[in-house]
Every structure is written in C-alpha cells, then in structure tokens.
Enzyme design. Structure first.
Site, PDB file in Angstrom:
ATOM      1  N   CYS A 202       0.966  -1.033  -0.210  1.00 37.68           N
ATOM      2  CA  CYS A 202       0.118  -0.211  -0.016  1.00 37.68           C
ATOM      3  C   CYS A 202       0.969   1.102  -0.039  1.00 37.68           C
ATOM      4  O   CYS A 202       1.614   1.444   1.040  1.00 37.68           O
ATOM      5  CB  CYS A 202      -1.065  -0.205   1.200  1.00 37.68           C
ATOM      6  SG  CYS A 202      -1.873   1.517   1.237  1.00 37.68           S
TER       7      CYS A 202
ATOM      8  N   CYS B 140      -5.574   5.701  -3.889  1.00 36.43           N
ATOM      9  CA  CYS B 140      -4.534   4.370  -3.825  1.00 36.43           C
ATOM     10  C   CYS B 140      -3.356   4.759  -4.320  1.00 36.43           C
ATOM     11  O   CYS B 140      -3.122   5.101  -5.257  1.00 36.43           O
ATOM     12  CB  CYS B 140      -5.181   3.462  -4.815  1.00 36.43           C
ATOM     13  SG  CYS B 140      -4.327   1.718  -4.703  1.00 36.43           S
TER      14      CYS B 140
END
Length: 326
Positions: A80, A230
């Site tokens: 991430c 994201c």
C-alpha cells in the site's frame, strides 16, 4: 496501554498498530478481525478507515521494520503506497532516521523523508516495486494474453482500453476523457466478485490526462471499494501514462497526480525494459489522532473505553488542499 495512530496519505485512511510494543502480539485471525471491526464506520471509531497498517520487526536485516496491510474486509494486501508513507514517517520518528528500508510482503523498499508539502504537512517518498506486466503475476486471464497493454476489452467496457500492471498489487488502468464513477463502480464490483478474468480481484483505476505530467486518478480498490486515493494505483497509472503517452510525459520532472483525497507526486524513470522502470511515490504522511486502548481490550476488540487525542494535523492538510483548489 497501547497507542494506535489514525493516519492518512491523500485521505486514504488507516490505523497504525505497532505490534513490537505488545506483550502478546495479535495472530493473523485476530488481525483480520481487528481490520473488519475498527475500520467499519458503523462502529464509530473515528469514522472507520480503509485498513490497518501493522508494524512488526523486520526479517530482512537491511530494513528497520516490516509493514503488513490488513484491508477493511479483513483480507491482506501485498503493498500500500499511501500506507507505506505513513508507516515510514512512524518508523522515521521512532528510530530518528530519514532514509532507510521498510520490509513489505514482496520486497524491502527504499523510503526517505521529503520536503514538507506545506506547513505541518510532512511528506515521504517511497519506492513502489516490484513491477510486472505478466498475466501470471496479477493474475488475469483473457484470450490467452501474456500481457494486457492498452487493449480493448469489450467485456469490461466497449469504448475504453485497459492496461494491467502489478506493483505488486494488481491494477487495471484505463485512460478516459472524463471519469464515470458509475462505470468505475460497476466494473470494480464485477472484477472483485467471482469472475473469469481476475480470479483474485483487481484494483481498477480510471485516469484523466489534464496536461503535461498531470493526471487525475480515481480508484475502486480491492478489499475496500471506492477510496479517496490508492498509492499503488496512482503509481501504476503513472507508469502506464509514461509508456503510452510519451508526448505528455517529461521524464526529467515529477508527475502531479490529483485524486479525490488531494494530490501526490510520482517520479517515473523508464528502464531498458518496462519492468526495469522505477517509480517513487511522494506525498503526505498525516497523523490525525492518537488512540489509547488496553492490550486486553485490543485482543477482545472492545473499543468502548478508548481515549482519543486529536493532533490537529488534519487542519494543516485541509489548508494545503484548499491552496491546491484556489
């Protein structure tokens, strides 16, 4: 007492849990349950989050810590990018270092403190790696393709082309004149339900090219749904942009990537092969709240007696966002 942090990178929101400070660490089942409980906005814990970032001792001797990513649905992500920036800041302050490596499930990645984006808006630069276009690494299956690069896939949407990149999270990217949230939502839900194309699901990003080295990206994230930003999605999208839109790409400069949560920058260096390209993601690492809970309550998922202390950093971040929109 155990201290959790509520944090965000581009309003991609997380809780950070440093397991190294616990007497008894949470096992995988407990971490999955924690993600589902604390991230659910219905449980009224700071309006929930997109995931839990778990800090462990690193197995790699070159790294100063390990990051695991537990999604809001309890699943685990390989990486991430937005979360890595916040964990990098946490480890930077914990160990008083500005340039180091953080271990993730796939690789140990270089991170470093960057110049603040604005007053009281700290920023970090993180390596996004490894890169693969191979169908087996995403994985995907479509007409026996080994790669999907700027391909028409009428089964997805008839008027768009798609590119698939793993960084290492799997991403499906489409450049459009104007983003349709309805199309993005429908395609994202479809490809993250049982389907014949992406058996493990995929992060779906639509991108608008708004100028030289300037994009707007919106993502439907696997395990989360619509998200403010994201990090790996924006990173993969900028690599696709550099490969497919050379007339709009200047390798000597950073790429500005706007998103519903704000703005980040990436720096893309194209390699001899596309897999040898390098991506660095640069953006905020904001700590909004500190949360105190007993270790026993943490194990029992009992958050009825937590103590919350706001940091006021979010006010500074919102001032920064306001300055972008002037």
């Amino acid at each position: 007492m155990v201290e959790l942090l509520k944090v965000h990178g581009s309003e991609n929101k997380f809780f950070i849990l440093d397991q190294t400070k616990l007497e008894n660490q949470l096992n995988d089942q407990e971490l999955s349950a924690l993600g589902q409980t604390i991230c659910d906005p219905k449980n009224d814990i700071l309006d929930g989050a997109d995931g839990v970032l778990v800090v462990n001792n690193a197995k790699d001797p070159n790294a100063i810590g390990q990051m695991r990513v537990i999604n809001a649905d309890g699943s685990e992500a390989k990486m991430c990018g937005n979360g890595l920036r916040t964990v990098s800041r946490y480890l930077s302050e914990k160990f008083d270092k500005e340039n180091f490596e953080v271990e993730t499930l796939e690789a140990s990645l270089d991170v470093k403190k960057s110049t603040d984006l604005a007053n009281n808006v700290p920023a970090f630069s993180v390596e996004i790696s490894p890169i693969s276009f191979k169908a087996a690494d995403l994985p995907f299956s479509y007409k026996n393709m080994d790669e999907m690069i700027d391909e028409k896939v009428p089964e997805f949407l008839p008027k768009q082309t798609f590119t698939s990149i793993a960084v290492p999270n799997p991403h499906l990217i489409s450049f459009v004149d104007k983003i349709s949230e309805e199309d993005l939502g429908q395609l994202g839900k479809y490809l993250n339900s049982p389907n014949e194309y992406f058996p493990e699901g995929v992060n779906v990003s639509f991108a608008e090219i708004r100028g030289k080295n300037q994009l707007f990206v919106q993502t439907y994230e696997r395990g989360v749904g619509f998200t403010n930003a994201c990090g790996t999605g924006m990173s993969a999208t900028t690599l696709a942009f550099a490969l497919l839109h050379l007339d709009q790409f200047d390798q000597a400069k950073d790429i500005e990537v706007y998103n519903p949560g704000g703005m980040v920058k990436t720096h893309v260096t194209l390699g001899k092969t596309k897999e040898e390209s390098q991506i660095h993601l640069i953006g905020n690492a904001t700590f909004t709240d500190k949360i105190e809970v007993t270790e026993n309550d943490l194990h029992n998922l009992d958050f009825s007696n937590i103590q919350i202390k706001p940091t006021k950093e979010e006010d500074s971040y919102q001032d920064f966002i306001y300055s972008l929109n002037k």
